[in-house]
Motif scaffolding. Structure first.
Motif, PDB file in Angstrom:
ATOM      1  N   PHE A 164       0.839  -1.195   0.000  1.00 31.30           N
ATOM      2  CA  PHE A 164       0.000   0.000   0.000  1.00 31.30           C
ATOM      3  C   PHE A 164       0.879   1.253   0.000  1.00 31.30           C
ATOM      4  N   PRO A 165       0.730   2.122  -1.020  1.00 31.75           N
ATOM      5  CA  PRO A 165       1.579   3.333  -1.112  1.00 31.75           C
ATOM      6  C   PRO A 165       1.072   4.438  -0.185  1.00 31.75           C
ATOM      7  N   SER A 166       1.329   4.276   1.096  1.00 33.77           N
ATOM      8  CA  SER A 166       0.813   5.213   2.095  1.00 33.77           C
ATOM      9  C   SER A 166       1.323   6.635   1.866  1.00 33.77           C
ATOM     10  N   LEU A 167       2.557   6.771   1.399  1.00 34.29           N
ATOM     11  CA  LEU A 167       3.115   8.103   1.162  1.00 34.29           C
ATOM     12  C   LEU A 167       2.345   8.815   0.046  1.00 34.29           C
ATOM     13  N   PHE A 168       2.020   8.075  -1.015  1.00 35.00           N
ATOM     14  CA  PHE A 168       1.282   8.667  -2.136  1.00 35.00           C
ATOM     15  C   PHE A 168      -0.107   9.102  -1.699  1.00 35.00           C
ATOM     16  N   PHE A 169      -0.839   8.201  -1.038  1.00 33.15           N
ATOM     17  CA  PHE A 169      -2.202   8.528  -0.647  1.00 33.15           C
ATOM     18  C   PHE A 169      -2.231   9.576   0.464  1.00 33.15           C
ATOM     19  N   GLY A 170      -1.158   9.609   1.265  1.00 30.25           N
ATOM     20  CA  GLY A 170      -1.045  10.684   2.243  1.00 30.25           C
ATOM     21  C   GLY A 170      -0.897  12.019   1.536  1.00 30.25           C
ATOM     22  N   GLY A 171      -0.121  12.012   0.437  1.00 29.08           N
ATOM     23  CA  GLY A 171       0.039  13.226  -0.367  1.00 29.08           C
ATOM     24  C   GLY A 171      -1.260  13.645  -1.020  1.00 29.08           C
ATOM     25  N   PHE A 173      -4.281  13.084   0.176  1.00 30.09           N
ATOM     26  CA  PHE A 173      -5.099  13.662   1.246  1.00 30.09           C
ATOM     27  C   PHE A 173      -4.670  15.091   1.554  1.00 30.09           C
ATOM     28  N   VAL A 174      -3.357  15.310   1.647  1.00 32.83           N
ATOM     29  CA  VAL A 174      -2.836  16.653   1.930  1.00 32.83           C
ATOM     30  C   VAL A 174      -3.206  17.614   0.802  1.00 32.83           C
ATOM     31  N   MET A 175      -3.128  17.144  -0.441  1.00 30.70           N
ATOM     32  CA  MET A 175      -3.444  17.995  -1.588  1.00 30.70           C
ATOM     33  C   MET A 175      -4.925  18.387  -1.588  1.00 30.70           C
ATOM     34  N   ILE A 176      -5.791  17.422  -1.276  1.00 29.26           N
ATOM     35  CA  ILE A 176      -7.225  17.724  -1.209  1.00 29.26           C
ATOM     36  C   ILE A 176      -7.501  18.750  -0.115  1.00 29.26           C
ATOM     37  N   ALA A 177      -6.869  18.539   1.047  1.00 27.18           N
ATOM     38  CA  ALA A 177      -7.046  19.479   2.160  1.00 27.18           C
ATOM     39  C   ALA A 177      -6.532  20.862   1.786  1.00 27.18           C
ATOM     40  N   ALA A 178      -5.395  20.908   1.080  1.00 29.94           N
ATOM     41  CA  ALA A 178      -4.810  22.189   0.676  1.00 29.94           C
ATOM     42  C   ALA A 178      -5.728  22.931  -0.285  1.00 29.94           C
ATOM     43  N   VAL A 179      -6.321  22.204  -1.230  1.00 31.61           N
ATOM     44  CA  VAL A 179      -7.243  22.823  -2.194  1.00 31.61           C
ATOM     45  C   VAL A 179      -8.442  23.433  -1.467  1.00 31.61           C
ATOM     46  N   ILE A 180      -8.991  22.690  -0.512  1.00 28.01           N
ATOM     47  CA  ILE A 180     -10.160  23.168   0.238  1.00 28.01           C
ATOM     48  C   ILE A 180      -9.809  24.396   1.079  1.00 28.01           C
ATOM     49  N   ILE A 181      -8.695  24.329   1.800  1.00 23.59           N
ATOM     50  CA  ILE A 181      -8.301  25.428   2.690  1.00 23.59           C
ATOM     51  C   ILE A 181      -7.915  26.668   1.905  1.00 23.59           C
ATOM     52  N   ILE A 182      -7.110  26.495   0.857  1.00 27.50           N
ATOM     53  CA  ILE A 182      -6.671  27.642   0.056  1.00 27.50           C
ATOM     54  C   ILE A 182      -7.866  28.333  -0.590  1.00 27.50           C
ATOM     55  N   ASN A 183      -8.815  27.544  -1.098  1.00 29.01           N
ATOM     56  CA  ASN A 183     -10.002  28.129  -1.718  1.00 29.01           C
ATOM     57  C   ASN A 183     -10.859  28.873  -0.704  1.00 29.01           C
ATOM     58  N   HIS A 184     -10.841  28.414   0.531  1.00 25.81           N
ATOM     59  CA  HIS A 184     -11.644  29.061   1.572  1.00 25.81           C
ATOM     60  C   HIS A 184     -11.133  30.467   1.884  1.00 25.81           C
TER      61      HIS A 184
END
Length: 237
Positions: A164-171, A173-184
């Motif tokens: 399981f590529p935990s580093l990739f999927f962690g990235g 998740f971080v990218m999705i969170a960043a998109v939501i926060i930055i847009n806010h």
């Protein structure tokens, strides 16, 4: 190792991972589903996002687009065709290539008019870019990198990895969170998708009165976004 060789090495490691294969399929299905409803609406001749006021900045655009007759239908047919191409493994790359300029245009449009859908269009664009990277072995020959024999060796198929590529999927998740926060926090004020949605956001605005005037400027008077923003800035002063 050449740039192309390093890319091939990283690509082969990813391509051989079953979890990333599942993620690629997921992206294809989600992107296809994103185009099917809007494509059907256009083919049927109905106005897309009918709930959006004509006075809204994006509403101006959609209303004009709806009045282009068979061009509007052509866009709908194109979206449905691209969705079908994405769902078929053999034609998925063609679908991703055709999808990219359309979703890029939609994403820039959403940001330009401060549409509430900027988050989802950004994520759709990122998913599309992932699919293009996923088929890097098929498009690398048009990239400005010199191909070597080392690249051909690295490009050979490797055993499937179940790690399981935990580093990739962690990235991811971080990218999705960043998109939501930055847009806010990106804009001090947005027109919202309706007058009520716009005015509801005024309670938390630094200048509620100026915000209400902005909402009226957009949804009641139907002025252009930059005009209303200028009036909003002056009202705050």
């Amino acid at each position: 190792m050449s740039i192309s060789g390093r890319l091939n090495h990283a690509y082969d490691e990813a391509k051989g991972n079953k979890w990333l294969r599942y993620f690629a399929v997921f992206c294809r299905v989600v992107l296809a589903l994103g185009f099917i409803p809007s494509g059907i609406v256009k083919v049927m001749g109905e106005r897309f996002a009918s709930g959006l006021s004509v006075n809204h900045p994006l509403g101006h655009y959609l209303e004009a687009l709806h009045r282009t007759e068979y061009y509007y239908t052509f866009i709908g047919i194109s979206q449905l065709l691209i969705a079908v191409l994405l769902l078929i493994p053999r034609t998925a790359l063609l679908g991703a290539l055709m999808y990219f300029p359309i979703i890029l245009n939609i994403c820039i449009l959403a940001y330009a008019v401060r549409f509430e859908g900027t988050r989802i269009t950004t994520l759709m664009l990122l998913a599309n870019i992932f699919l293009l990277c996923w088929d890097y072995n098929r498009i690398k020959h048009i990239l400005p990198f010199k191909q070597t024999k080392e690249d051909d060796y690295l490009a050979r198929e490797k055993p499937v990895s179940h790690k399981f590529p935990s580093l990739f999927f962690g990235g991811v998740f971080v990218m999705i969170a960043a998109v939501i926060i930055i847009n806010h926090f990106m804009y001090d004020i947005r027109p919202g998708n309706s007058r009520i949605e716009c005015t509801n956001g005024c309670a938390g605005n630094s200048d509620p009165k100026a915000c209400l005037e902005f909402c009226g400027c957009i949804h009641d008077q139907g002025k252009q976004l930059h005009e209303c923003l200028n009036e909003y800035d002056k009202a705050k002063e």
